[in-house]
Write a protein that holds these residues in place. Structure first.
Motif, mmCIF file in Angstrom:
data_model
loop_
_atom_site.group_PDB
_atom_site.id
_atom_site.type_symbol
_atom_site.label_atom_id
_atom_site.label_comp_id
_atom_site.label_asym_id
_atom_site.label_seq_id
_atom_site.Cartn_x
_atom_site.Cartn_y
_atom_site.Cartn_z
ATOM 1 N N LEU A 129 0.822 -1.211 0.000
ATOM 2 C CA LEU A 129 0.000 0.000 0.000
ATOM 3 C C LEU A 129 0.857 1.263 0.000
ATOM 4 C CD1 LEU A 129 -2.902 -1.088 2.361
ATOM 5 C CD2 LEU A 129 -2.891 -0.958 -0.139
ATOM 6 N N GLU A 130 2.008 1.205 0.658
ATOM 7 C CA GLU A 130 2.924 2.355 0.665
ATOM 8 C C GLU A 130 3.484 2.602 -0.739
ATOM 9 O OE1 GLU A 130 7.430 3.243 2.210
ATOM 10 O OE2 GLU A 130 6.169 1.971 3.470
ATOM 11 N N ILE A 131 3.904 1.539 -1.402
ATOM 12 C CA ILE A 131 4.451 1.672 -2.756
ATOM 13 C C ILE A 131 3.378 2.170 -3.716
ATOM 14 C CG2 ILE A 131 5.293 0.330 -4.734
ATOM 15 C CD1 ILE A 131 6.869 -1.369 -2.641
ATOM 16 N N CYS A 132 2.184 1.615 -3.608
ATOM 17 C CA CYS A 132 1.089 2.018 -4.501
ATOM 18 C C CYS A 132 0.658 3.462 -4.252
ATOM 19 C CB CYS A 132 -0.096 1.075 -4.353
ATOM 20 S SG CYS A 132 0.233 -0.577 -4.998
ATOM 21 N N ALA A 133 0.716 3.895 -3.002
ATOM 22 C CA ALA A 133 0.342 5.277 -2.682
ATOM 23 C C ALA A 133 1.294 6.272 -3.334
ATOM 24 C CB ALA A 133 0.329 5.471 -1.170
ATOM 25 N N ASN A 134 2.537 5.861 -3.564
ATOM 26 C CA ASN A 134 3.539 6.746 -4.155
ATOM 27 C C ASN A 134 3.678 6.592 -5.665
ATOM 28 O OD1 ASN A 134 4.253 7.847 -1.648
ATOM 29 N ND2 ASN A 134 5.581 6.109 -1.222
ATOM 30 N N SER A 135 2.817 5.776 -6.276
ATOM 31 C CA SER A 135 2.955 5.517 -7.706
ATOM 32 C C SER A 135 1.644 5.793 -8.440
ATOM 33 C CB SER A 135 3.371 4.063 -7.938
ATOM 34 O OG SER A 135 3.300 3.752 -9.306
ATOM 35 N N ASP A 136 1.674 6.774 -9.324
ATOM 36 C CA ASP A 136 0.496 7.064 -10.145
ATOM 37 C C ASP A 136 0.175 5.906 -11.086
ATOM 38 O OD1 ASP A 136 0.243 9.577 -9.015
ATOM 39 O OD2 ASP A 136 1.456 10.553 -10.563
ATOM 40 N N VAL A 137 1.207 5.229 -11.568
ATOM 41 C CA VAL A 137 1.006 4.119 -12.505
ATOM 42 C C VAL A 137 0.225 2.995 -11.834
ATOM 43 C CG1 VAL A 137 2.150 2.348 -13.893
ATOM 44 C CG2 VAL A 137 3.058 4.665 -13.842
ATOM 45 N N TYR A 138 0.663 2.578 -10.661
ATOM 46 C CA TYR A 138 -0.040 1.496 -9.966
ATOM 47 C C TYR A 138 -1.465 1.905 -9.611
ATOM 48 C CZ TYR A 138 4.509 -0.783 -9.440
ATOM 49 O OH TYR A 138 5.718 -1.370 -9.680
ATOM 50 N N ARG A 139 -1.635 3.131 -9.115
ATOM 51 C CA ARG A 139 -2.983 3.589 -8.724
ATOM 52 C C ARG A 139 -3.917 3.643 -9.919
ATOM 53 N NH1 ARG A 139 -0.235 7.576 -5.819
ATOM 54 N NH2 ARG A 139 -1.019 9.135 -7.277
ATOM 55 N N SER A 140 -3.408 4.026 -11.085
ATOM 56 C CA SER A 140 -4.285 4.153 -12.250
ATOM 57 C C SER A 140 -4.503 2.846 -12.994
ATOM 58 C CB SER A 140 -3.734 5.204 -13.212
ATOM 59 O OG SER A 140 -2.515 4.781 -13.766
ATOM 60 N N GLU A 141 -3.520 1.957 -12.979
ATOM 61 C CA GLU A 141 -3.628 0.756 -13.808
ATOM 62 C C GLU A 141 -4.049 -0.512 -13.059
ATOM 63 O OE1 GLU A 141 -1.345 0.043 -17.110
ATOM 64 O OE2 GLU A 141 -0.510 2.066 -17.250
ATOM 65 N N ILE A 142 -3.822 -0.564 -11.751
ATOM 66 C CA ILE A 142 -4.255 -1.748 -10.998
ATOM 67 C C ILE A 142 -5.020 -1.355 -9.732
ATOM 68 C CG2 ILE A 142 -2.588 -3.424 -11.896
ATOM 69 C CD1 ILE A 142 -0.797 -2.841 -9.489
ATOM 70 N N PRO A 143 -6.039 -0.500 -9.890
ATOM 71 C CA PRO A 143 -6.786 -0.069 -8.705
ATOM 72 C C PRO A 143 -7.557 -1.209 -8.041
ATOM 73 C CG PRO A 143 -7.910 0.650 -10.683
ATOM 74 C CD PRO A 143 -6.588 0.074 -11.109
ATOM 75 N N ASP A 144 -7.986 -2.197 -8.837
ATOM 76 C CA ASP A 144 -8.735 -3.328 -8.268
ATOM 77 C C ASP A 144 -7.878 -4.133 -7.284
ATOM 78 O OD1 ASP A 144 -10.834 -2.548 -9.827
ATOM 79 O OD2 ASP A 144 -10.443 -4.029 -11.402
ATOM 80 N N LEU A 145 -6.626 -4.355 -7.644
ATOM 81 C CA LEU A 145 -5.733 -5.076 -6.756
ATOM 82 C C LEU A 145 -5.522 -4.292 -5.454
ATOM 83 C CD1 LEU A 145 -2.797 -7.244 -7.318
ATOM 84 C CD2 LEU A 145 -2.271 -5.159 -6.091
#
Length: 152
Positions: A129-145
């Motif tokens: 969750l920390e890594i995803c919070a700092n990454s626009d790519v992860y937040r936009s492309e794998i929001p379901d995960l």
């Protein structure tokens, strides 16, 4: 009969040539687009292989991470390995979701992978969750995960 011969002699052959030309143009344009797309995919595959090689090196030797990111000098080797594993799984999920959008992978298979990734990452929930919070790519492309992981 005279008209049929006249039509065949004056209009049928030019129309046949015109239709042949149109079909040839359509086929060549589609072939060109396909070859460009295949070239792009090959280039992306090469880039991906290089990143996977780098990820593999970092996963096998956490001390490399300290050289790449000097501010992590005070972080334990265990924490570095945990974050690297999270990055590896998130990047794998990213590839699967992109392949699903391009219709290379069936959506049911992509969902199954996502469920497995959530199960795997639940023990690394904080780091993920920390890594995803700092990454626009992860937040936009794998929001379901990310959302599934929050619920676990």
């Amino acid at each position: 009969m005279e008209f049929a011969n006249y039509f065949a002699a004056t209009w049928a052959m030019p129309l046949l040539f015109l239709m042949s030309l149109i079909v040839t143009i359509i086929v060549s344009v589609n072939s060109h687009r396909t070859s460009i797309r295949l070239t792009q995919l090959e280039m992306l595959r090469g880039v991906d292989q290089q990143w996977q090689t780098l990820n593999s090196a970092i996963l096998s030797r956490p001390d490399i991470q300290r050289h790449i990111n000097p501010e992590q000098n005070d972080v334990s080797e265990r924490e570095i390995v945990r974050k690297n594993v999270v990055f590896y799984v998130l990047n794998l999920e990213l590839q699967i979701q992109r392949s699903c959008r391009l219709k290379i992978i069936d959506p049911l298979i992509a969902q199954r992978f996502q469920r497995e990734h959530v199960q795997f990452l639940r023990n690394l929930k904080t780091e993920t969750l920390e890594i995803c919070a700092n990454s626009d790519v992860y937040r936009s492309e794998i929001p379901d995960l990310i959302e599934s992981l929050r619920k676990v």
